[in-house]
Design a protein around this motif. Structure first.
Motif, PDB file in Angstrom:
ATOM      1  N   VAL A 416       0.828  -1.203   0.000  1.00 17.41           N
ATOM      2  CA  VAL A 416       0.000   0.000   0.000  1.00 17.41           C
ATOM      3  C   VAL A 416       0.863   1.254   0.000  1.00 17.41           C
ATOM      4  O   VAL A 416       0.650   2.178  -0.795  1.00 17.41           O
ATOM      5  CB  VAL A 416      -0.938   0.016   1.229  1.00 17.41           C
ATOM      6  CG1 VAL A 416      -1.771   1.288   1.255  1.00 17.41           C
ATOM      7  CG2 VAL A 416      -1.836  -1.209   1.234  1.00 17.41           C
ATOM      8  N   VAL A 417       1.851   1.286   0.885  1.00 18.21           N
ATOM      9  CA  VAL A 417       2.582   2.526   1.140  1.00 18.21           C
ATOM     10  C   VAL A 417       3.774   2.712   0.206  1.00 18.21           C
ATOM     11  O   VAL A 417       4.052   3.834  -0.227  1.00 18.21           O
ATOM     12  CB  VAL A 417       3.047   2.552   2.616  1.00 18.21           C
ATOM     13  CG1 VAL A 417       3.837   3.815   2.905  1.00 18.21           C
ATOM     14  CG2 VAL A 417       1.853   2.456   3.554  1.00 18.21           C
ATOM     15  N   VAL A 418       4.475   1.626  -0.123  1.00 12.23           N
ATOM     16  CA  VAL A 418       5.665   1.741  -0.969  1.00 12.23           C
ATOM     17  C   VAL A 418       5.328   1.497  -2.437  1.00 12.23           C
ATOM     18  O   VAL A 418       5.534   2.364  -3.288  1.00 12.23           O
ATOM     19  CB  VAL A 418       6.771   0.771  -0.505  1.00 12.23           C
ATOM     20  CG1 VAL A 418       7.997   0.903  -1.413  1.00 12.23           C
ATOM     21  CG2 VAL A 418       7.161   1.041   0.942  1.00 12.23           C
ATOM     22  N   LEU A 419       4.787   0.324  -2.740  1.00  8.72           N
ATOM     23  CA  LEU A 419       4.504   0.001  -4.137  1.00  8.72           C
ATOM     24  C   LEU A 419       3.422   0.905  -4.719  1.00  8.72           C
ATOM     25  O   LEU A 419       3.384   1.140  -5.929  1.00  8.72           O
ATOM     26  CB  LEU A 419       4.098  -1.469  -4.261  1.00  8.72           C
ATOM     27  CG  LEU A 419       5.182  -2.493  -3.892  1.00  8.72           C
ATOM     28  CD1 LEU A 419       4.698  -3.905  -4.169  1.00  8.72           C
ATOM     29  CD2 LEU A 419       6.477  -2.216  -4.638  1.00  8.72           C
ATOM     30  N   GLY A 420       2.538   1.392  -3.846  1.00 13.38           N
ATOM     31  CA  GLY A 420       1.505   2.307  -4.331  1.00 13.38           C
ATOM     32  C   GLY A 420       2.070   3.562  -4.966  1.00 13.38           C
ATOM     33  O   GLY A 420       1.466   4.142  -5.873  1.00 13.38           O
ATOM     34  N   LEU A 421       3.254   3.990  -4.502  1.00 17.98           N
ATOM     35  CA  LEU A 421       3.892   5.170  -5.084  1.00 17.98           C
ATOM     36  C   LEU A 421       4.639   4.849  -6.373  1.00 17.98           C
ATOM     37  O   LEU A 421       4.980   5.748  -7.138  1.00 17.98           O
ATOM     38  CB  LEU A 421       4.872   5.786  -4.070  1.00 17.98           C
ATOM     39  CG  LEU A 421       4.265   6.343  -2.783  1.00 17.98           C
ATOM     40  CD1 LEU A 421       5.354   6.910  -1.897  1.00 17.98           C
ATOM     41  CD2 LEU A 421       3.206   7.390  -3.068  1.00 17.98           C
ATOM     42  N   ARG A 425      -1.012   1.919 -11.482  1.00 18.69           N
ATOM     43  CA  ARG A 425      -2.246   1.192 -11.748  1.00 18.69           C
ATOM     44  C   ARG A 425      -2.820   0.513 -10.506  1.00 18.69           C
ATOM     45  O   ARG A 425      -3.908  -0.069 -10.573  1.00 18.69           O
ATOM     46  CB  ARG A 425      -2.026   0.148 -12.844  1.00 18.69           C
ATOM     47  CG  ARG A 425      -1.788   0.755 -14.232  1.00 18.69           C
ATOM     48  CD  ARG A 425      -1.772  -0.322 -15.301  1.00 18.69           C
ATOM     49  NE  ARG A 425      -3.048  -1.019 -15.364  1.00 18.69           N
ATOM     50  CZ  ARG A 425      -4.108  -0.598 -16.057  1.00 18.69           C
ATOM     51  NH1 ARG A 425      -4.047   0.550 -16.719  1.00 18.69           N
ATOM     52  NH2 ARG A 425      -5.219  -1.296 -16.063  1.00 18.69           N
ATOM     53  N   MET A 426      -2.103   0.557  -9.391  1.00 19.26           N
ATOM     54  CA  MET A 426      -2.668  -0.048  -8.178  1.00 19.26           C
ATOM     55  C   MET A 426      -3.923   0.715  -7.778  1.00 19.26           C
ATOM     56  O   MET A 426      -3.922   1.939  -7.667  1.00 19.26           O
ATOM     57  CB  MET A 426      -1.668  -0.021  -7.020  1.00 19.26           C
ATOM     58  CG  MET A 426      -2.188  -0.738  -5.766  1.00 19.26           C
ATOM     59  SD  MET A 426      -1.077  -0.615  -4.328  1.00 19.26           S
ATOM     60  CE  MET A 426       0.359  -1.482  -4.931  1.00 19.26           C
ATOM     61  N   SER A 427      -5.005  -0.021  -7.551  1.00 17.38           N
ATOM     62  CA  SER A 427      -6.274   0.618  -7.227  1.00 17.38           C
ATOM     63  C   SER A 427      -6.518   0.612  -5.730  1.00 17.38           C
ATOM     64  O   SER A 427      -5.892  -0.128  -4.971  1.00 17.38           O
ATOM     65  CB  SER A 427      -7.425  -0.119  -7.934  1.00 17.38           C
ATOM     66  OG  SER A 427      -7.614  -1.406  -7.364  1.00 17.38           O
ATOM     67  N   ARG A 428      -7.461   1.442  -5.343  1.00 20.31           N
ATOM     68  CA  ARG A 428      -7.861   1.499  -3.940  1.00 20.31           C
ATOM     69  C   ARG A 428      -8.382   0.139  -3.479  1.00 20.31           C
ATOM     70  O   ARG A 428      -8.031  -0.354  -2.403  1.00 20.31           O
ATOM     71  CB  ARG A 428      -8.946   2.561  -3.790  1.00 20.31           C
ATOM     72  CG  ARG A 428      -9.457   2.781  -2.386  1.00 20.31           C
ATOM     73  CD  ARG A 428     -10.645   3.748  -2.420  1.00 20.31           C
ATOM     74  NE  ARG A 428     -10.370   4.895  -3.276  1.00 20.31           N
ATOM     75  CZ  ARG A 428     -11.303   5.752  -3.682  1.00 20.31           C
ATOM     76  NH1 ARG A 428     -12.564   5.578  -3.337  1.00 20.31           N
ATOM     77  NH2 ARG A 428     -10.981   6.772  -4.439  1.00 20.31           N
ATOM     78  N   ALA A 429      -9.230  -0.496  -4.306  1.00 21.99           N
ATOM     79  CA  ALA A 429      -9.777  -1.811  -3.947  1.00 21.99           C
ATOM     80  C   ALA A 429      -8.674  -2.854  -3.857  1.00 21.99           C
ATOM     81  O   ALA A 429      -8.685  -3.721  -2.968  1.00 21.99           O
ATOM     82  CB  ALA A 429     -10.826  -2.235  -4.980  1.00 21.99           C
TER      83      ALA A 429
END
Length: 506
Positions: A416-421, A425-429
């Motif tokens: 969530v915190v690292v790869l999300g940045l 294309r990572m979604s909230r869901a």
């Protein structure tokens, strides 16, 4: 009270007064607000960041658990130095990324990063709750460890519970008033004392009991070879596969611990963090000292009932009372600094994300909102600390069971915190589903006694499930809701928060 006890108790009392004075003095002339309190106004340089993070890595576990593991298990304890050092290689990349993103958007915690990136306060609250669940047991462990240290070093004159309460009050006062800067100043005092004590102990104790480090390892090779080989002495499950998997898991996980993120965000700039990642591994060399002292106790007092007391037993048995008191102060401050930062991190998570309206409420620089979030953070800081203290005093085993899941649980925040940045294309869901799946796998494996599983740290299986579920949901093509006004969308264009922007900073 005997003469030895009186001397050691007096040294502890003076140390607590000095600690309180140093912590409170750090707040003089500083403006009030959540950013100042939680990340010291993003103004700490290389030396202060180094001292702060060194203070958080050399904790009461270093004096108790590291020596205890070395005494009872042997070589598996080397994972401690390995993952902290490898984790700093990860931090060399990740810490500047966090700093850049947080500075751009006025963020102060891992939950803020999640909210800003995905435009979802509910996801941020989920991150804050997961972090709180796995962080409070660490506060309790530090409080309990501090109590054991002071009771031993004062020859039983100060009860462990009384010592825990005294130190807890000292930590609460200076952290509530001074915030992260107070912890940093106290860490500076602590680190000077720890280095002096540790250098003395590694020379004196092996020499006093077995004639030096050379004779110590000669004895171990002859009489205790299994302590020097995987899987160690008493834990056949802690073999090479466990060692490697644990080092990998903990190295990527340590960068999302809220207390470390607070230190990253408190830096003056990204190069401060890069320099810190280069310098701090040298501090890990000090961790070999309690390990060697635990092996010294194995040779000198092999019938010791409580392995965690290996170092303290040798100290009180061989040193004069005043010197034992100084060692006790170093060990006590090694618990006090991380305790204060852990409580501050929990307060920050709740003060802004859960009770303070989140990033959107803080956006715009409104002074009243900032002060309101600060007050909530301070209240929760005290409340979380009292909860952990109550557990330490009346139910010492209740929360400690959760602590074995700490790194494995925190690992589920990495996507969530690292790869999300890094993955637009990572979604909230996907972030939600992956985090829930990872935590569920970790809890299930531990509850069924399958940690390690096939010799591998269960947290790695949880992280694999997290990534698989996250990728499947994020790539499913499901329509993503538009983020709230002012939030960063799920697929950020080049600009604030994008990989291009993050990689372009000095």
């Amino acid at each position: 009270m005997s003469g030895n006890a009186a001397v050691a108790t007096g040294i502890f009392a003076v140390a607590m007064v000095v600690t309180l004075a140093v912590g409170l003095a750090s707040a003089r002339g500083r403006k009030k607000g959540l950013t100042e309190w939680s990340v010291s106004g993003r103004g700490l340089g290389v030396v202060l960041i180094w001292l702060l993070m060194a203070g958080e890595t050399y904790t009461s576990f270093s004096f108790l658990g590291a020596a205890g593991w070395s005494f009872s298990r042997g070589v598996p304890i080397l994972y401690l130095v390995a993952y902290l050092t490898v984790g700093l290689c990860v931090a060399y990349v990740v810490a500047p990324l966090f700093w850049t993103y947080a500075r751009r958007h006025n963020l102060v915690s891992v939950a803020d990063i999640a909210e800003q990136r995905f435009g979802s306060r509910s996801l941020a609250i989920g991150v804050a709750l997961v972090a709180t669940v796995f962080l409070i047991p660490y506060v309790q462990l530090q409080i309990q460890g501090l109590g054991k240290v002071v009771e031993a070093m004062t020859y039983g004159a100060v009860d462990a519970k009384v010592a825990a309460v005294i130190a807890f009050v000292v930590a609460q006062v200076f952290v509530v008033v001074s915030g992260l800067r107070g912890s940093t100043w106290v860490a500076a005092v602590k680190d000077v004392l720890v280095v002096a004590v540790i250098v003395y102990l590694i020379v004196y104790l092996p020499l006093h009991y077995v004639g030096g480090l050379g004779p110590l390892f000669d004895r171990l090779v002859i009489d205790n070879r299994e302590w020097l080989l995987f899987p160690g002495h008493t834990q056949p499950g802690l073999g090479a596969a466990w060692f490697i998997s644990t080092v990998l898991l903990n190295a990527v996980t340590i960068v999302v611990y809220p207390n470390n993120v607070a230190a990253y965000m408190a830096a003056r700039g990204p190069n401060v963090l890069r320099h810190n990642s280069i310098l701090l591994p040298w501090y890990q060399l000090l961790l070999f000292v309690p390990m060697a002292i635990g092996l010294t106790a194995l040779v000198a007092i092999p019938t010791l009932a409580d392995p965690d007391m290996a170092l303290l037993t040798l100290v009180t048995d061989s040193l004069p009372a005043w010197l034992a008191g100084v060692v006790g102060v170093a060990a006590a401050l090694s618990a006090l600094v991380p305790t204060s930062v852990f409580m501050l991190a929990i307060g920050t998570l709740w003060g802004r994300t859960i009770l303070g309206g989140g990033v959107r409420a803080a956006r715009g620089g409104d002074v009243l909102t900032d002060l309101r979030q600060l007050r909530w953070a301070q209240v929760v800081c005290v409340g979380a600390g009292l909860f952990a203290l109550a557990g330490a005093l009346w139910a010492p085993a209740l929360l400690v069971r959760l602590s074995v899941l700490s790194y494995e649980g925190f690992a589920q925040l990495v996507p969530v915190v690292v790869l999300g940045l890094l993955w637009p294309r990572m979604s909230r869901a996907g972030a939600w589903a992956g985090m829930v799946a990872g935590v569920a796998v970790v809890v299930a494996l531990n509850a069924t006694g399958n940690d390690p599983l096939l010799g591998i740290n269960a947290g790695l299986f949880g992280l694999a499930a997290n990534l698989a579920v996250n990728a499947a949901v994020s790539s499913s093509g499901a329509r993503r809701p538009a983020p709230p006004s002012g939030a960063t969308p799920n697929r950020p264009p080049p600009g604030p928060g994008s990989v291009a922007e993050l990689s372009s900073n000095p």
